[in-house]
Write a protein that holds these residues in place. Structure first.
Motif, short mmCIF file in Angstrom:
data_model
loop_
_atom_site.label_atom_id
_atom_site.label_comp_id
_atom_site.label_asym_id
_atom_site.label_seq_id
_atom_site.Cartn_x
_atom_site.Cartn_y
_atom_site.Cartn_z
N GLU A 21 -11.84 -9.72 19.95
CA GLU A 21 -10.91 -8.95 19.12
C GLU A 21 -11.63 -7.93 18.25
O GLU A 21 -10.99 -7.22 17.47
N HIS A 23 -13.09 -4.68 16.75
CA HIS A 23 -12.83 -3.25 16.87
C HIS A 23 -13.36 -2.58 15.61
O HIS A 23 -14.03 -3.23 14.80
N SER A 24 -13.12 -1.31 15.47
CA SER A 24 -13.67 -0.56 14.35
C SER A 24 -12.55 -0.14 13.40
O SER A 24 -11.98 0.94 13.55
N THR A 178 -5.20 -4.19 10.97
CA THR A 178 -5.15 -3.34 12.16
C THR A 178 -5.32 -4.22 13.39
O THR A 178 -5.99 -5.24 13.35
N ASN A 179 -4.70 -3.79 14.45
CA ASN A 179 -4.81 -4.51 15.71
C ASN A 179 -5.88 -3.86 16.58
O ASN A 179 -6.05 -2.64 16.58
N ALA A 180 -6.58 -4.70 17.31
CA ALA A 180 -7.57 -4.18 18.25
C ALA A 180 -6.87 -3.38 19.33
O ALA A 180 -5.75 -3.71 19.73
N PRO A 181 -7.49 -2.30 19.81
CA PRO A 181 -6.90 -1.56 20.93
C PRO A 181 -6.69 -2.48 22.12
O PRO A 181 -7.34 -3.51 22.26
N GLU A 182 -5.77 -2.09 22.98
CA GLU A 182 -5.50 -2.90 24.17
C GLU A 182 -6.78 -3.10 24.96
O GLU A 182 -7.54 -2.16 25.19
N ARG A 183 -7.03 -4.30 25.31
CA ARG A 183 -8.26 -4.65 26.01
C ARG A 183 -8.17 -4.23 27.47
O ARG A 183 -7.25 -4.62 28.19
N ASN A 184 -9.12 -3.43 27.93
CA ASN A 184 -9.14 -2.99 29.32
C ASN A 184 -9.63 -4.12 30.23
O ASN A 184 -10.47 -4.93 29.83
#
Length: 209
Positions: A21, A23-24, A178-184
């Motif tokens: 999870e 992210h920045s 904040t939510n983590a970007p969608e995981r690829n």
């Protein structure tokens, strides 16, 4: 399975799920990590892979009123780069988080370990720091930009001619959730090599002869 082993694996999986999870987050504010937590972050940095045991990583910790001084450095450097720039937008960057950490690489050259590998070791150390901050519940944001490549900024931070400034880690607590970007899915970036191409290439060479 022994219950202790099962519990350990469960804890490890939970830690991995948390790491996935990362992210920045931005912006960052107080509270900042404590002294003990920062020590753990730097310990994590020193666990990075290091070809030749050169320990090329160097870090400059900037916090408190030192951020105001750094803002002056940023603004002055901007004005030297462009006399039409008042530097104020760069001054604000120094106050964008309660803690900044300058990421530096001390490169030994010439050396049998390529310069690129020495710099990569510092990049790996920075990633360890970002992961450690995340696991401790803080946010970390790695930024570069013009100031990272400005010799006036580097000199103001006390960097030597053999040291490179690779950017700044902005450290603090996310101002809002904040939510983590969608995981690829890894499939788009990973392929398996089976050696078949080597066999075809050898056959092609033989036929040319």
């Amino acid at each position: 399975m022994h219950p202790d082993i099962s519990s350990l694996r469960s804890d490890q999986r939970r830690a991995l799920d948390l790491l996935l999870e990362r992210h920045s987050p931005w912006p960052l504010t107080e509270p900042a990590p404590s002294e003990g937590e920062l020590d753990l972050v730097f310990q994590a940095a020193l666990r990075a892979p290091d070809h030749g045991q050169l320990q090329p990583w160097r870090f400059v910790l900037i916090r408190g009123d030192a951020r105001v001084a750094l803002g002056n450095v940023f603004a002055n450097a901007a004005r030297l780069r462009d006399p039409q720039d008042d530097g104020e937008r760069f001054r604000g960057k120094a106050m964008a988080a309660p803690v900044l950490i300058a990421i530096c690489a001390r490169v030994q050259a010439p050396h049998k370990v390529p310069e690129s590998e020495q710099v990569l070791a510092v990049g790996a150390a920075a990633m360890n720091m970002l992961n450690a901050l995340h696991l401790l519940g803080y946010g970390g944001f790695w930024a570069t930009g013009l100031n990272s490549y400005d010799r006036n900024v580097q000199q103001a931070l006390g960097l030597q001619a053999t040291e490179r400034l690779l950017g700044f880690l902005y450290v603090g607590t996310p101002k809002e959730a904040t939510n983590a970007p969608e995981r690829n899915a890894p499939d788009a970036f990973v392929r398996e090599w089976t050696g078949e191409a080597v066999g075809r290439a050898t056959t092609d060479v033989a036929s040319v002869r």
